[in-house]
Each structure stands twice: as structure tokens, then as C-alpha cells.
Design an enzyme around this catalytic site. Structure first.
Site, PDB file in Angstrom:
ATOM      1  N   ARG A  10       0.826  -1.221   0.004  1.00 44.27           N
ATOM      2  CA  ARG A  10       0.039   0.105   0.057  1.00 44.27           C
ATOM      3  C   ARG A  10       0.793   1.221   0.030  1.00 44.27           C
ATOM      4  NH1 ARG A  10      -3.690  -0.770   5.348  1.00 44.27           N
ATOM      5  NH2 ARG A  10      -4.998   0.659   4.062  1.00 44.27           N
ATOM      6  N   ARG A  46      -7.646   8.163   9.451  1.00 42.63           N
ATOM      7  CA  ARG A  46      -6.979   9.438   9.179  1.00 42.63           C
ATOM      8  C   ARG A  46      -8.074  10.457   9.363  1.00 42.63           C
ATOM      9  NH1 ARG A  46      -7.314   8.346   2.791  1.00 42.63           N
ATOM     10  NH2 ARG A  46      -9.107   7.881   2.473  1.00 42.63           N
TER      11      ARG A  46
HETATM   12  P1  ADP Z   1      -6.306   3.740  -0.602  1.00 41.65           P
HETATM   13  O1  ADP Z   1      -5.169   4.699  -0.011  1.00 41.65           O
HETATM   14  O2  ADP Z   1      -6.531   3.969  -2.125  1.00 41.65           O
HETATM   15  O3  ADP Z   1      -7.434   3.782  -0.016  1.00 41.65           O
HETATM   16  P2  ADP Z   1      -5.285   1.388   0.554  1.00 41.65           P
HETATM   17  O4  ADP Z   1      -3.961   0.927   0.606  1.00 41.65           O
HETATM   18  O5  ADP Z   1      -5.849   2.049   1.815  1.00 41.65           O
HETATM   19  O6  ADP Z   1      -5.446   2.285  -0.607  1.00 41.65           O
HETATM   20  O7  ADP Z   1      -5.973   0.163   0.227  1.00 41.65           O
HETATM   21  C1  ADP Z   1      -6.989  -0.063  -0.765  1.00 41.65           C
HETATM   22  C2  ADP Z   1      -8.093  -0.999  -0.133  1.00 41.65           C
HETATM   23  O8  ADP Z   1      -7.509  -2.418   0.135  1.00 41.65           O
HETATM   24  C3  ADP Z   1      -8.827  -0.534   1.163  1.00 41.65           C
HETATM   25  O9  ADP Z   1     -10.118  -0.806   1.168  1.00 41.65           O
HETATM   26  C4  ADP Z   1      -8.087  -1.266   2.040  1.00 41.65           C
HETATM   27  O10 ADP Z   1      -8.874  -1.393   3.332  1.00 41.65           O
HETATM   28  C5  ADP Z   1      -7.897  -2.716   1.457  1.00 41.65           C
HETATM   29  N1  ADP Z   1      -6.679  -3.142   2.091  1.00 41.65           N
HETATM   30  C6  ADP Z   1      -5.375  -2.822   2.072  1.00 41.65           C
HETATM   31  N2  ADP Z   1      -4.544  -3.839   2.905  1.00 41.65           N
HETATM   32  C7  ADP Z   1      -5.216  -4.588   3.219  1.00 41.65           C
HETATM   33  C8  ADP Z   1      -4.960  -5.829   3.998  1.00 41.65           C
HETATM   34  N3  ADP Z   1      -4.015  -6.107   4.620  1.00 41.65           N
HETATM   35  N4  ADP Z   1      -5.988  -6.712   4.062  1.00 41.65           N
HETATM   36  C9  ADP Z   1      -7.323  -6.483   3.662  1.00 41.65           C
HETATM   37  N5  ADP Z   1      -7.493  -5.341   3.072  1.00 41.65           N
HETATM   38  C10 ADP Z   1      -6.585  -4.501   2.840  1.00 41.65           C
HETATM   39 MG    MG Z   2      -7.306   3.658   2.111  1.00 41.25          MG
END
Ligand code: ADP
Ligand code: MG
Ligand code: MG
Length: 875
Positions: free
Chosen positions: A93, A337
Site C-alpha cells: 500500500r 485518518r
Molecule cells: P487507498 O489509499 O487507495 O485507500 P489502501 O492502501 O488503503 O489504498 O488500500 C485499498 C483497499 O484495500 C482499502 O479498502 C483497504 O482497506 C484494503 N486493504 C489494504 N490492505 C489490506 C490488507 N492487508 N488486508 C485487507 N484489505 C486491505
Molecule cells: Mg485507504
């Protein structure tokens, strides 16, 4: 000593945003608060900068630290990365210091290959889920790492579902998903040449590198420039154990705000989806359910979440925007956040957090973005309708607000339509003071030419009317115009968004905004903290009253020109400038004087003794020259001259560059009679108001466009001589001040000499910017677009004060002015007086007040408080 590029979530804290990015720092903070966060680690922003500045290769050092962190994760989770029995899967992420929504990407379910997927199926006893995760991974990895758009995969997925007669993703069987995985891998190979990578370490390094690179893509570049985010910040990358919302009916995912982000109501608000992964909620594959329903679906999880939401709000002392996932009935928090919110919500939340004892009034003031207040003071489009609408053009967002109405092309037609009860949009090549009535009758104004400080823009802002200016793509016809292939005729409906500059060829509903009690409270707190006074630019008593409602403490600029443009006055004024003798001129002025005096009486009365700065006549003489045959005939009637004679006179007055021509104090030098008349009106009105209403008015008479002390002295003499005459005639005296605009660079540089004789300075930053840049504000529009596109200017300097050049001149003028008159009163009356970034500068340079259009007064009050509290305004 080797640099630490990788931090386990348990090693970081919420304060480490610079190194770990916002997402990473908050994940670390929540981990230490004891919330259920899937374990993981953050690769730092420094690793990103290293990658992007060293030929886009990931150093062995970073790789080694990532490897160690993965081992750590394996230990905690008791799973193995790439294992064929019980594989560890992770998400990769992005997360920079400032949130950059949608600019960078995420890969989920990383760590799958043809063997590991079987392991996952066996370990979870859920092959459908395993293959569902695999097809998602192939799609996201291809999109983020190789740049094969998700779109290709989505099209195939849709075709597949249609061929099987499915409506919902959930109808797909394990066999279907296996087939899809094979097809997806084939797309990858077709587009990329190689087979889909099966080495899980390779998948991981490549994904981390792709997120690093995404910091460098044009989309992110553009976003950074808009938001003034420095390139060298870089983004961090978070690698986190996957938790699965797509494991069946007791799993799911959701996005939840701790309070309502639209209204600010202290009630949890959000959406969730059963049997889905995070991105499904955003992608809209199924309609999510309102968060409240989780209380029925999974009451324990629901209550547990409420507890975390409450804990996070108390901890961060702000409304939170949270992501959660439920895996087989177990709740995980994935992100938190400070939530984005509307202006109304921002006010309500700030005030209620104070009531709840969570924050101080100072913190509340800092929680509301001054720029956002605009939303509250003007109508806005219905958010649902605007989301669906398609703009046909974009120009400068010159005056905020939303407008929808029928198009008219002349001021008169606009006014007539308004009188018939229509809602009107006035479309003009450019506007002039004679268009005032039509502008006042309109919901919105659209111009082809002119920048942020063009006549249309300045007047519209003062009126609080929506204006989009400088749409050079418009081709004007007779009572119609063309834009983006559409022909829009008189009476057709269009919509304008003065906050974005977008133009729509359709009806879009607008909603009035309301000022709430929260607004009053927050503004009172802001006032307690600010040092700068806030005045208004007001030319009419209505403007003045409006500004007082918004909290103005005086008038920093009354322009007197509009007083000459009223239909019953302009012919007389034209007669005046076209007369041959002093007697003729004085007679013409004599007939205007009572009107002018009445204007001042009304303004003084409206201001009830607060300070009022009045500027002597300023615009280029050429603006007053008759335009039409009709105009000439009227003037001929007054003066007894023939139309031909008058035209010859007008031709003689023609100037190549009127903005730098016969205007400002130069008018007082050629036509001292005008100045005398104005000073008489200003002082007689003040004496009358003092006598009749008891308000102790001290008029501040302001001389425009001074560049040389002798020029100032010449005009000041006229003012003082006239004052003597007035006092003698009226048998009484009154206090008054004389000062000058600082709007010519030479005046700034010689401010010490000028301040010996001037009691106040007011920075006219519109002209000062124009003259410092040598860029005409009337022509700036078309030039600036190219300048901004080519990164020559970052922003339009007429909208946002250039601190480096123009600001330096202001600083010099303040210092030199104070060196000869320590108590000199200093203000700003240019359009920048209402811009938060510019106001912050005014605070630091030590001005006494800023003056801005009535609708910007609240913004200026709040921005002045932010400046005093040391907040750094985003540009
Ligand atoms: P954004 O900044 O675009 O929201 P994120 O990094 O938060 O990107 O991730 C996109 C989606 O994937 C979000 O809905 C997040 O909750 C989900 N997600 C990210 N990491 C995990 C994880 N380790 N397990 C399950 N879902 C995840
Ligand atoms: Mg997110
Ligand atoms: Mg000026």
C-alpha cells in the site's frame, strides 16, 4: 552506520509521518494503542527517494531489510511467504506524508502463484475464496506494476459473467474463477511478453518499486503541483498481512466516518459490504449497505467497532475516516485518518469537539480551512446532480458560487429577463462599468476575456455573484455562442461553477447555503486570536451593510468611479471631460456633486463611525468616452457641441495603453476640479452625518497611483485647500486623513519620502502586481494559461500574492515608510486581501489590516487567526 529503511508497525509512532507517510504512521500508532491491526511493516520515504534518484533500482540494502521484515511477519503469523500449505499473503500500500487520494496504487493478495493458491484453498478449506483472491491479485499486479490497465480485465470479467448469465460476482463458482485466472494470466502474457511471475519475493520487490515509481508519474506530479507537495517528500510503502473480507457470509469490508462528513452530525456514518475485499466498496461492483445494518448482521462486531471509532476520535481529537475488514467474524482496522468534510460539517465538528471538551478553541479555529468557508456563503450545486453532469468548458474560477440560468448577451437583456422573473446568466466578451445593472440582475457571469482581476471578476466577487472569466475557447455570434461544438442561443439554460471554473450546457439544481450558529461561534474564537484587522472593499451602502454582517471592521477601499457610471450621471460626466473651458467643467461637476455627497452620507451611515477609506477617481479617462451614437447624441444635447466635434475630441483622448495612461492621480493633475468636487462631497457628507447621526466619521482620503512624492504633494495640496474652503463655508471642522495607494514600484522604493507626508499606505496589489510583472491584467488570461501549463508560473500572481517579488516591494515600503513615520497605518486593498496565503504574508510583514470584498470577510478573519496562530497556509 547503515540506514534503517524498514520499520515494523510496532516500531513506529504517529509522529513519524515524514518517514513513514500518513498511512504508515497511523498504522503504527494504532498498533501501539492496541487496536486489531494486521501486522506489517513500512518501507520509508527515504527508500523511495533513494530508488527514484539512483536509476530506479532497489538497493540490496533495502531488499535485505525487506527480507528480514518478511521473516518477522512469518514468525508472527505462523505462515510462510509463497508456501504451498499455508501461504502468507500481503498487501502493498502506498502512503505519502500528505494524503493524495487516487494518485497512487495498492496491490492486494500478493504472494499467490499456482502452488500457493492450492495451499490457501487447503488451509482455509475454501477454494472459491482462494481463486477469487488470485484473480484479484493478477489484475491489480498487472495494473500497478506493468501498467496493463484494470480496464482490460474488467471487460473480460463482464463478458464472462454475461456469457454465464450472472448478475453478481458472487454467483461465480470455483471452476469459473479458475477459468478466469487462466484468462487473466493470458492477458498478462499477451501484453507483457513474459509469463505472470510466480516468484513471490520478485512479486514483492516489483510491487514496492512500482509504488515508488508512482510518485514520479505525471498524474501524481500534477497533483503535487496543485497542492504544493514537494517532490523530495517521496512516498512510503506499507506491506501488511492480508485479512480477508471475501471469505463468505461472515466476512466483509467497510469504510466508516466517526461523524457525518456532510453535516457534521455526531453520528457514525459509513458503508459496508459482505463477502468483499476493500476495493469493491469503491469500485461499486455491488451496492454497499449503510453501516447501521451491521448491528443486525453482526452485533458484536458492530459494537466492537463503535468502541474503536470512539477511541480513535478521542486519541486524534478529530473526526476519523476509517477502513475495516471482517474476516470470519473477526474485526480488523486497516486505516484511519482525519476525514475530509464539507464546510458546514467542519464548523459543526470543530464547535462540538470544543463542547465535548476534546479540543481548545484555538485548536478548533485551526481545524477549519479558511478557503472552505466560501462554500458556506454562496449557493452550491446539488452534489448528486453535479457528479453526473458533464462540463463543456473550463475557464478561470473568478468568483465562487453555483449558477444556473438562461443566457443573455447584453446587460439590458439580462435585466429585462430578470424583471420578467427569469434566472439569468450574462455572457459577455468582457464587462465594463456600464454592465453593472445587468451583472447585478444575473445569477452568474461568463466572460470570454479577462483574468482573475478583470472588471467582471472584481465586481462579481464584490457582489457575491458567481463568475467564470476568460473562456477564450468561446466563439461569440450574434445572440449566441459556440463552445465545444455546442451552439448556445439566447434564452438557453447553462450552468456555471464559479469555484471550479466549469461550464455546463444543462440545468443543474443549486442549493442555498445557510449560516449557522456554529459559524458565529467559530468566527468569534477566530477574532480572539487574530492581530490583523479586517476591512472591506465596498462601493455602495449595500456592500457595506453586507460586509458588516460578515464582521468587517471598516472600509479599506471605496471606489468612487461607479458613482459616475450611473445612467443619470454618466452623460454629465462625459460632458465634463469633453468641455473646453474650466467654467463648463465646473458647471457639469456641480450637477454631479449632490449625488456623490449622498453616496458618501449613506456609506458613512451604514458604517456607523467605523473607519472609511475613500479613493479619489482612478480609472483611465478613456473608460468614460461615449460608446454608441446614442451616447454621443445625449452628450451633444448637454454641451451644445455637434456629434462630430465630440468624436474628434474622443479620438484625441484615445490612448494606446490606458492602464498606464491618463488615470489615478494624473486625473487630479489635469482636472483638479474633479478632485475638489470629490473632496467637498467627502467632507460635507462627513460633517452632515456627524451632525445628524452623531457618528464621528474620520474620512481617509486616498490618492491612487502615486509614484513620486511631488505628485502626491500636488494632490494633497488640493485636498487641504478644499478642506479649508469647506470648513469655512460650513462654519465647522472635522478630522480627516490623507494617504496613498502603494501600487507603483517606484512608490514602494521611495516610501520613506512619501510617508513623511502621507498618513497611511494601502497596498494596491492588483496594480502593483501588474506593474511589477509588466503584465497587463486585462490580457493576462490567455497568456497565463500557457505560462502555468509550461511550469513558468506556478499560479496566477494576480490571484495569489507573489511573495518573492511583489512581497519584497511591500516589505521595503513598510520598512521605509515606518522609518519616517513610525505610526503609519498600513493596509492592503488589492484582491489579495481576501486570499489566505496572501493574508498570512500580510500578517508577517506587519500590516494593520487587510481589506477584501464583503463575501471574503469571514475567510479573511479566519485566515488572519490562522496566521497569528502560526499555521502555515497551503498554497
Ligand atoms: P487507498 O489509499 O487507495 O485507500 P489502501 O492502501 O488503503 O489504498 O488500500 C485499498 C483497499 O484495500 C482499502 O479498502 C483497504 O482497506 C484494503 N486493504 C489494504 N490492505 C489490506 C490488507 N492487508 N488486508 C485487507 N484489505 C486491505
Ligand atoms: Mg485507504
Ligand atoms: Mg490601482
Amino acid at each position: 552506520m547503515s540506514v534503517k529503511y524498514v520499520y515494523m508497525f510496532s516500531e513506529g509512532t504517529g509522529k513519524m509521518k515524514e518517514l513513514l507517510g500518513g498511512k504508515g504512521a497511523n498504522l503504527a500508532e494504532m498498533t501501539s494503542l492496541g487496536l486489531p491491526i494486521p501486522e506489517g511493516f513500512t518501507v520509508t520515504t527515504e527508500a523511495c527517494t533513494l530508488y527514484n534518484t539512483s536509476g530506479k533500482v532497489m538497493s540490496d540494502e533495502v531488499k535485505a531489510q525487506v527480507d528480514k521484515a518478511i521473516e518477522e511477519l512469518e514468525k508472527i503469523s505462523q505462515k510462510k511467504f509463497g508456501d504451498t500449505k499455508n501461504p502468507l499473503l500481503v498487501s502493498v500500500r502506498s502512503g505519502s506524508r500528505a494524503s493524495m487520494p487516487g494518485m497512487m496504487d495498492t496491490v492486494l493478495n500478493l504472494g499467490l502463484n499456482d502452488e500457493a493458491v492450492e495451499g490457501l484453498a487447503a488451509a482455509t478449506n475454501n477454494p472459491r475464496f482462494a481463486y477469487d483472491s488470485y484473480r484479484r491479485f493478477i489484475m491489480m499486479f498487472s495494473d500497478v506494476v506493468i501498467g496493463v490497465s484494470k480496464h482490460y480485465f474488467e471487460v473480460v470479467l463482464d463478458e464472462f459473467k454475461t456469457s454465464k448469465g450472472y448478475k453478481d460476482d458472487l454467483e461465480m463458482s470455483t471452476e469459473d474463477l479458475k477459468e478466469l485466472v487462466a484468462t487473466f494470466k493470458k492477458i498478462y502474457k499477451d501484453k507483457h511478453g513474459d509469463d505472470f511471475p510466480s516468484d513471490v519475493k520478485g512479486q514483492l520487490y516489483e510491487s514496492i518499486a512500482a509504488v515508488f515509481r508512482s510518485w514520479d508519474n505525471p498524474r501524481a506530479d500534477y497533483y503535487r503541483r496543485m497542492n504544493d507537495i514537494p517532490y523530495d517528500w517521496g512516498t512510503a510503502v506499507n506491506v501488511q498481512s492480508m485479512v480477508f473480507g471475501n471469505m463468505g457470509e461472515t466476512s466483509g469490508t467497510g469504510v466508516i466516518f466517526s461523524r457525518n462528513p456532510a453535516t457534521g452530525e455526531n453520528k457514525i456514518y459509513g458503508e459496508y459490504m459482505i463477502n468483499a475485499q476493500g476495493e469493491d466498496v469503491v469500485a461499486g461492483v455491488r451496492t454497499p449497505k449503510p453501516f447501521e445494518e451491521l448491528e443486525k448482521d453482526m452485533p458484536e462486531v458492530y459494537r466492537e467497532f463503535l468502541g474503536y471509532s470512539d477511541k480513535l476520535e478521542k486519541h486524534y481529537k478529530d473526526m476519523q475516516d476509517m477502513e475495516m475488514t471482517i474476516e470470519n467474524g473477526k474485526l480488523y482496522i486497516l486505516q484511519t485518518r482525519s476525514g475530509k468534510r464539507t464546510a458546514a460539517a467542519a464548523l459543526r465538528i470543530a464547535v462540538e469537539l470544543v463542547d465535548e471538551g476534546l479540543i481548545t478553541t484555538k485548536e478548533a479555529v485551526l481545524k477549519v480551512d479558511p478557503k472552505q468557508l466560501d462554500q458556506l456563503l454562496h449557493p452550491t450545486f446539488d452534489p448528486k446532480a453535479i457528479a453526473l453532469a458533464k462540463p463543456i468548458g473550463k475557464a478561470l474560477p473568478a468568483s465562487p458560487g453555483a449558477a444556473c440560468g438562461q443566457v443573455y448577451f447584453t446587460s439590458k437583456d439580462a435585466k429585462d429577463a430578470h424583471d420578467r422573473g427569469e434566472k439569468v446568466i450574462l455572457v459577455r466578451n468582457e464587462t465594463s462599468p456600464e454592465d453593472i445593472e445587468g451583472m447585478a440582475a444575473s445569477q452568474g457571469i461568463l466572460t470570454v476575456k479577462g483574468g482573475m482581476t478583470s472588471h467582471a471578476a472584481v465586481v462579481a466577487r464584490a457582489m457575491g455573484t458567481c463568475c467564470v472569466s476568460g473562456c477564450e475557447e468561446i466563439k461569440m455570434g450574434t445572440k449566441s455562442f459556440e463552445l465545444a461544438g455546442c451552439t448556445i442561443k439566447e434564452g438557453d439554460f447553462i450552468s456555471l461553477d464559479g469555484s471550479t471554473g466549469l461550464i455546463y450546457n444543462e440545468v443543474i439544481g443549486t442549493v442555498e447555503s445557510e449560516i449557522s450558529g456554529d459559524f458565529e461561534k467559530l468566527m468569534k474564537w477566530a477574532d480572539e486570536h487574530r492581530k490583523l484587522k479586517v476591512r472591506t472593499n465596498a462601493d455602495t451602502p449595500e456592500d457595506a451593510r453586507k460586509a458588516l454582517e460578515f464582521g468587517a471592521e471598516g472600509i479599506g477601499l471605496t471606489r468612487t468611479e461607479h458613482m459616475f457610471f450611473e445612467p443619470d450621471r454618466i452623460p454629465k460626466f462625459r460632458a465634463m471631460i469633453m468641455s473646453d473651458t474650466l467654467e463648463e467643467r465646473e458647471a457639469a461637476l456641480e450637477s454631479i456633486m449632490p449625488f456623490q455627497k449622498k453616496d458618501f452620507v449613506e456609506i458613512y451611515e451604514a458604517m456607523e463611525g467605523r473607519p472609511v477609506t475613500i479613493r479619489l477617481l482612478d480609472p483611465p479617462l478613456h473608460e468614460f468616452v461615449p460608446h454608441s451614437e446614442e451616447d454621443y447624441k445625449v452628450v451633444a444635447g448637454i454641451t451644445g457641441k455637434t456629434v462630430e466635434e465630440l468624436k474628434a475630441k474622443a479620438a484625441a483622448m484615445h490612448e494606446i495603453n490606458p492602464m498606464m495612461g491618463h488615470r489615478g492621480c494624473r486625473l487630479s493633475v489635469t482636472f483638479p476640479e474633479i478632485t475638489k468636487m470629490q473632496v467637498r462631497a467627502i467632507l460635507e457628507a462627513a460633517i452632515e452625518v456627524k451632525k445628524n447621526k452623531g457618528f464621528n466619521v474620520v474620512p481617509e482620503i486616498m490618492i491612487p497611483l502615486v509614484g513620486e512624492i511631488k505628485e502626491y504633494r500636488f494632490v494633497k495640496n488640493i485636498v487641504d485647500e478644499t478642506a479649508k474652503e469647506v470648513f469655512e463655508k460650513m462654519g465647522t471642522t472635522i478630522e480627516y486623513m490623507v494617504g496613498t495607494m502603494i501600487e507603483i514600484p517606484r512608490a514602494a522604493l521611495t516610501a520613506d519620502a512619501i510617508a513623511k507626508e502621507a498618513e497611511f499606505f494601502s497596498f494596491g496589489t492588483n496594480d502593483l502586481t501588474q506593474l511589477t510583472y509588466g503584465l497587463s491584467r486585462d490580457d493576462a488570461g490567455k497568456i497565463l494559461n500557457d505560462y502555468i501549463d509550461n511550469n513558468i508560473y506556478e499560479v496566477d500572481p494576480t490571484a495569489r500574492l507573489d511573495r518573492t517579488g511583489v512581497g519584497e516591494l511591500i516589505d521595503i515600503a513598510c520598512k521605509r515608510g515606518k522609518s519616517t513615520r513610525p505610526d503609519i497605518k498600513l493596509g492592503i486593498c488589492g484582491e489579495h486581501g481576501g486570499d489566505p496565503y496572501s493574508i498570512e504574508f500580510c500578517h508577517h510583514v506587519g500590516l494593520d489590516y487587510v481589506s477584501c470584498s464583503p463575501f471574503r470577510v469571514p475567510i479573511a478573519r479566519l485566515a488572519a487567526a490562522h496566521a497569528a496562530l502560526g499555521a502555515v497556509n497551503e498554497r
